[in-house]
Design a protein around this motif. Sequence first.
Motif, PDB file in Angstrom:
ATOM      1  N   GLU A 297     -33.677 139.219  28.004  1.00 24.82           N
ATOM      2  CA  GLU A 297     -34.345 139.081  26.710  1.00 24.82           C
ATOM      3  C   GLU A 297     -33.468 139.569  25.559  1.00 24.82           C
ATOM      4  OE1 GLU A 297     -38.271 140.628  26.477  1.00 24.82           O
ATOM      5  OE2 GLU A 297     -38.930 139.702  28.340  1.00 24.82           O
ATOM      6  N   LYS A 298     -32.711 140.637  25.777  1.00 24.69           N
ATOM      7  CA  LYS A 298     -31.851 141.163  24.716  1.00 24.69           C
ATOM      8  C   LYS A 298     -30.814 140.134  24.300  1.00 24.69           C
ATOM      9  CE  LYS A 298     -28.868 145.072  23.519  1.00 24.69           C
ATOM     10  NZ  LYS A 298     -28.271 146.350  23.998  1.00 24.69           N
ATOM     11  N   ALA A 299     -30.161 139.512  25.276  1.00 27.86           N
ATOM     12  CA  ALA A 299     -29.152 138.493  24.976  1.00 27.86           C
ATOM     13  C   ALA A 299     -29.787 137.264  24.342  1.00 27.86           C
ATOM     14  CB  ALA A 299     -28.404 138.109  26.243  1.00 27.86           C
ATOM     15  N   ALA A 300     -30.981 136.886  24.809  1.00 23.44           N
ATOM     16  CA  ALA A 300     -31.677 135.724  24.253  1.00 23.44           C
ATOM     17  C   ALA A 300     -32.031 135.956  22.786  1.00 23.44           C
ATOM     18  CB  ALA A 300     -32.935 135.433  25.066  1.00 23.44           C
ATOM     19  N   MET A 301     -32.510 137.150  22.481  1.00 21.82           N
ATOM     20  CA  MET A 301     -32.861 137.480  21.096  1.00 21.82           C
ATOM     21  C   MET A 301     -31.613 137.510  20.212  1.00 21.82           C
ATOM     22  SD  MET A 301     -36.078 137.658  20.632  1.00 21.82           S
ATOM     23  CE  MET A 301     -36.047 138.445  19.017  1.00 21.82           C
ATOM     24  N   ALA A 302     -30.511 138.024  20.747  1.00 23.35           N
ATOM     25  CA  ALA A 302     -29.276 138.082  19.965  1.00 23.35           C
ATOM     26  C   ALA A 302     -28.783 136.679  19.618  1.00 23.35           C
ATOM     27  CB  ALA A 302     -28.206 138.842  20.747  1.00 23.35           C
ATOM     28  N   LYS A 303     -28.859 135.748  20.586  1.00 20.88           N
ATOM     29  CA  LYS A 303     -28.448 134.365  20.335  1.00 20.88           C
ATOM     30  C   LYS A 303     -29.321 133.713  19.268  1.00 20.88           C
ATOM     31  CE  LYS A 303     -26.414 133.142  24.831  1.00 20.88           C
ATOM     32  NZ  LYS A 303     -25.199 132.450  24.357  1.00 20.88           N
ATOM     33  N   LEU A 304     -30.633 133.942  19.366  1.00 20.11           N
ATOM     34  CA  LEU A 304     -31.548 133.344  18.391  1.00 20.11           C
ATOM     35  C   LEU A 304     -31.317 133.937  17.002  1.00 20.11           C
ATOM     36  CD1 LEU A 304     -33.898 131.470  17.780  1.00 20.11           C
ATOM     37  CD2 LEU A 304     -35.466 133.318  18.455  1.00 20.11           C
ATOM     38  N   TRP A 305     -31.115 135.243  16.924  1.00 20.88           N
ATOM     39  CA  TRP A 305     -30.878 135.902  15.639  1.00 20.88           C
ATOM     40  C   TRP A 305     -29.607 135.344  14.985  1.00 20.88           C
ATOM     41  CZ3 TRP A 305     -33.088 138.691  11.988  1.00 20.88           C
ATOM     42  CH2 TRP A 305     -32.290 139.368  11.084  1.00 20.88           C
ATOM     43  N   LYS A 306     -28.551 135.198  15.794  1.00 23.98           N
ATOM     44  CA  LYS A 306     -27.295 134.668  15.259  1.00 23.98           C
ATOM     45  C   LYS A 306     -27.468 133.227  14.788  1.00 23.98           C
ATOM     46  CE  LYS A 306     -22.711 134.728  14.730  1.00 23.98           C
ATOM     47  NZ  LYS A 306     -22.403 133.329  14.466  1.00 23.98           N
ATOM     48  N   GLN A 307     -28.199 132.422  15.540  1.00 21.93           N
ATOM     49  CA  GLN A 307     -28.431 131.032  15.166  1.00 21.93           C
ATOM     50  C   GLN A 307     -29.201 130.936  13.846  1.00 21.93           C
ATOM     51  OE1 GLN A 307     -31.176 128.507  17.610  1.00 21.93           O
ATOM     52  NE2 GLN A 307     -29.278 127.436  18.158  1.00 21.93           N
ATOM     53  N   GLU A 308     -30.253 131.733  13.722  1.00 18.97           N
ATOM     54  CA  GLU A 308     -31.054 131.722  12.490  1.00 18.97           C
ATOM     55  C   GLU A 308     -30.228 132.213  11.306  1.00 18.97           C
ATOM     56  OE1 GLU A 308     -34.165 130.694  11.755  1.00 18.97           O
ATOM     57  OE2 GLU A 308     -34.281 129.831  13.758  1.00 18.97           O
ATOM     58  N   GLN A 309     -29.421 133.236  11.533  1.00 14.38           N
ATOM     59  CA  GLN A 309     -28.567 133.764  10.468  1.00 14.38           C
ATOM     60  C   GLN A 309     -27.576 132.702  10.001  1.00 14.38           C
ATOM     61  OE1 GLN A 309     -25.760 136.945  11.526  1.00 14.38           O
ATOM     62  NE2 GLN A 309     -26.463 138.080   9.745  1.00 14.38           N
ATOM     63  N   ASP A 310     -26.961 131.999  10.946  1.00 15.54           N
ATOM     64  CA  ASP A 310     -26.001 130.952  10.594  1.00 15.54           C
ATOM     65  C   ASP A 310     -26.669 129.800   9.848  1.00 15.54           C
ATOM     66  OD1 ASP A 310     -23.955 132.371  11.725  1.00 15.54           O
ATOM     67  OD2 ASP A 310     -23.914 131.229  13.603  1.00 15.54           O
ATOM     68  N   LEU A 311     -27.897 129.462  10.224  1.00 17.17           N
ATOM     69  CA  LEU A 311     -28.618 128.396   9.518  1.00 17.17           C
ATOM     70  C   LEU A 311     -28.899 128.786   8.070  1.00 17.17           C
ATOM     71  CD1 LEU A 311     -31.186 127.117  12.189  1.00 17.17           C
ATOM     72  CD2 LEU A 311     -29.346 125.797  11.134  1.00 17.17           C
ATOM     73  N   HIS A 312     -29.277 130.030   7.851  1.00 17.65           N
ATOM     74  CA  HIS A 312     -29.541 130.485   6.488  1.00 17.65           C
ATOM     75  C   HIS A 312     -28.256 130.552   5.664  1.00 17.65           C
ATOM     76  CE1 HIS A 312     -33.557 131.643   7.986  1.00 17.65           C
ATOM     77  NE2 HIS A 312     -33.906 131.523   6.731  1.00 17.65           N
ATOM     78  N   LEU A 313     -27.151 130.954   6.280  1.00 20.81           N
ATOM     79  CA  LEU A 313     -25.871 130.952   5.577  1.00 20.81           C
ATOM     80  C   LEU A 313     -25.482 129.531   5.186  1.00 20.81           C
ATOM     81  CD1 LEU A 313     -23.849 133.532   7.712  1.00 20.81           C
ATOM     82  CD2 LEU A 313     -24.649 133.830   5.355  1.00 20.81           C
ATOM     83  N   LEU A 314     -25.697 128.577   6.099  1.00 16.01           N
ATOM     84  CA  LEU A 314     -25.401 127.176   5.801  1.00 16.01           C
ATOM     85  C   LEU A 314     -26.287 126.671   4.669  1.00 16.01           C
ATOM     86  CD1 LEU A 314     -24.013 124.459   6.465  1.00 16.01           C
ATOM     87  CD2 LEU A 314     -25.843 124.050   8.111  1.00 16.01           C
ATOM     88  N   GLN A 315     -27.564 127.021   4.712  1.00 13.85           N
ATOM     89  CA  GLN A 315     -28.482 126.589   3.655  1.00 13.85           C
ATOM     90  C   GLN A 315     -28.019 127.098   2.290  1.00 13.85           C
ATOM     91  OE1 GLN A 315     -32.368 128.460   3.419  1.00 13.85           O
ATOM     92  NE2 GLN A 315     -33.332 126.486   2.994  1.00 13.85           N
ATOM     93  N   ASN A 316     -27.627 128.363   2.222  1.00 13.67           N
ATOM     94  CA  ASN A 316     -27.173 128.936   0.955  1.00 13.67           C
ATOM     95  C   ASN A 316     -25.881 128.268   0.479  1.00 13.67           C
ATOM     96  OD1 ASN A 316     -29.317 130.729   0.875  1.00 13.67           O
ATOM     97  ND2 ASN A 316     -28.200 132.353   1.917  1.00 13.67           N
ATOM     98  N   ALA A 317     -24.961 128.002   1.416  1.00 11.81           N
ATOM     99  CA  ALA A 317     -23.711 127.345   1.048  1.00 11.81           C
ATOM    100  C   ALA A 317     -23.967 125.932   0.513  1.00 11.81           C
ATOM    101  CB  ALA A 317     -22.781 127.297   2.256  1.00 11.81           C
ATOM    102  N   CYS A 318     -24.869 125.204   1.170  1.00 10.72           N
ATOM    103  CA  CYS A 318     -25.213 123.850   0.711  1.00 10.72           C
ATOM    104  C   CYS A 318     -25.849 123.888  -0.673  1.00 10.72           C
ATOM    105  CB  CYS A 318     -26.158 123.184   1.703  1.00 10.72           C
ATOM    106  SG  CYS A 318     -25.408 122.716   3.266  1.00 10.72           S
ATOM    107  N   LYS A 319     -26.699 124.856  -0.892  1.00 10.70           N
ATOM    108  CA  LYS A 319     -27.370 124.987  -2.195  1.00 10.70           C
ATOM    109  C   LYS A 319     -26.355 125.227  -3.305  1.00 10.70           C
ATOM    110  CE  LYS A 319     -30.930 127.667  -4.611  1.00 10.70           C
ATOM    111  NZ  LYS A 319     -31.892 128.792  -4.498  1.00 10.70           N
TER     112      LYS A 319
END
Length: 331
Positions: A297-319
């Motif tokens: 679960e710890k590794a699964a949560m870390a992967k999801l957190w990183k994915q969500e963080q990268d999506l938000h960074l991409l959204q801000n860059a696109c904006k």
Amino acid sequence: MIQVVQQGLMDTIQDAGRYGYQHLGINPGGAMDRVALAVANSLVGNDMYEAAIELHFPASAFLFETDAMIALSGADFGAVINGRPLDINRPVLVSRQTVLRFSRPVSGARCYLAVKGGLVLQPWLGSYSTHLKAGAGGVEGRSLKKNDRLHFKAGSIPPSWLRGKEAVALPWTADVNHLYTTKSLIHTLPGSQWSLLQENARKQFTSAAFRLTEQSDRMGFRLNGPPLAIQPQKEQLSAGITRGTIQLLPDGQLIILMADHQTTGGYARLAHVITADMPALAQHMPQQELHFSMTDEKAAMAKLWKQEQDLHLLQNACKLRLEEWLQQQPA
């Protein structure tokens, strides 16, 4: 607006899904690949999970009746505007009376078409996603068909942006490779009945290759691999299930429940695909091979957190890129 001028295999309106109703027998549904949905929307300046069109090949063809800004992400279906190739993962301006078609399946299983501002739709239980069994959400609760017309929330873009051209690709693209986990290796967590697997079957689960069968769709991916044996057991009562649940069928084969899964099931729940790997899994085609690997679960949560963080960074860059580009355009 856009008009469907050629009906596709099974194209529907999808957003992030509707949650909180599974106890009433209504599954969340939503986009099979939430990463591609988020990328397409971010590229045109929308909220990440604004409703978009989920396409399967052969996909629908669309006539633009007004000028618009669009983006495609996910699968590459060889998109063309009036016969000219169109890149995925890039914002594109298209002029009225142009036609978007998809010529060939290059890679992936599902493509997402987002329009700047989003589409005018009626929500059902807090979501625009199409629920085919209930006949609700999206466009009359069904897949798109010829002559359907979809209106844009934001209206037409200024003609000056196009400079008299049929289509203009804006000068940036989204790098999406880091947003997906390794596509052939799917990470899982043990399910409530993992212990029922015989020892040899547990080894097969993490060492053998499995292939998607032709009986795979938005409800579930049926796999073909070595039959897995379980310990003798009493008949199981139906229990709640969710997207990513891996069930063992009576013939020893596996099925992975996807977006339109049923809300309860009685087959043994051996494992669960981690949330961060579901977008990569959603892009698998029939006969494509995959392997399972157990994680925690710890590794699964870390992967999801990183994915969500990268999506938000991409959204801000696109904006920021879109704002900079708009400032350079004539009034």
